[in-house]
Design an enzyme around this catalytic site. Structure first.
Site, PDB file in Angstrom:
ATOM      1  N   ASP A 128       2.340 -14.055 -22.455  1.00 13.31           N
ATOM      2  CA  ASP A 128       1.595 -14.341 -21.232  1.00 13.31           C
ATOM      3  C   ASP A 128       1.061 -13.029 -20.684  1.00 13.31           C
ATOM      4  O   ASP A 128       1.676 -11.972 -20.867  1.00 13.31           O
ATOM      5  CB  ASP A 128       2.507 -15.000 -20.190  1.00 13.31           C
ATOM      6  N   ASP A 144      -2.254 -21.862 -21.822  1.00 14.67           N
ATOM      7  CA  ASP A 144      -1.801 -22.491 -20.576  1.00 14.67           C
ATOM      8  C   ASP A 144      -2.993 -22.980 -19.757  1.00 14.67           C
ATOM      9  O   ASP A 144      -2.928 -24.038 -19.127  1.00 14.67           O
ATOM     10  CB  ASP A 144      -0.979 -21.510 -19.741  1.00 14.67           C
TER      11      ASP A 144
END
Length: 175
Positions: A128, A144
């Site tokens: 991320d 995401d």
């Protein structure tokens, strides 16, 4: 070529485009994660807007927002179930312009699920790197974004755009 063969050929073309689009989405996700690993890992966050938005490397061993830490089997089963349901749904949706938003949402959900699954298989965590510091939103990635935006759009479409007769056409149509 008769009308049924034309419809079948058109449907196959749509499926091929969907597979290519999902693969392109996965490739974009993986490329951005590669950039995050090579440019952000071990570095200070790259600030775009001070106090608002930055790129910050994070190895997420959980699900959304860090839930279910180190539950690999849960994630693999979830991806299999989600992809099976989404693909089944995609196959049921009529190949008409009116239903294009549903098909796009399905493609993005599958691309996002596969993008994060690849990380879990390869790295045992998900990379991320997007961080909205202003609202302290959990750090996230391109996959995401695919899943979140398309799921939100899907809910809006199902509740406000499509009508009962559209659902009848999707789920009870004759072959």
């Amino acid at each position: 070529m008769d009308n049924n063969n034309m419809k079948d050929a058109n449907r196959i073309k749509h499926y091929a485009v969907a597979v290519i689009a999902a693969a392109a989405g996965v490739l974009l996700d993986q490329f951005t994660k590669y950039l995050a690993i090579t440019r952000l890992k071990g570095e200070e966050p790259f600030i775009l807007l001070k106090g608002v938005f930055q790129f910050e490397y994070l190895e997420n061993r959980g699900a959304a927002f860090g839930l279910f830490q180190d539950q690999r089997m849960f994630f693999f089963i979830s991806v299999a179930v989600i992809c099976t349901v989404v693909i089944w749904f995609y196959l049921k949706v009529p190949m008409e312009r009116r239903f294009l938003p549903l098909r796009i949402c399905a493609v993005l959900i599958v691309a996002g699920a596969f993008g994060n699954c690849i990380d879990r298989v390869r790295l045992n965590y998900v990379v991320d790197f997007f961080y909205f510091k202003l609202i302290d939103f959990p750090i996230f990635n391109v996959a995401d974004i695919y899943v979140t935006v398309s799921t939100f759009a899907l809910v809006v479409l199902l509740f406000f755009y499509y009508k009962e007769e559209d659902f009848e056409r999707i789920f009870h149509r004759r072959k």
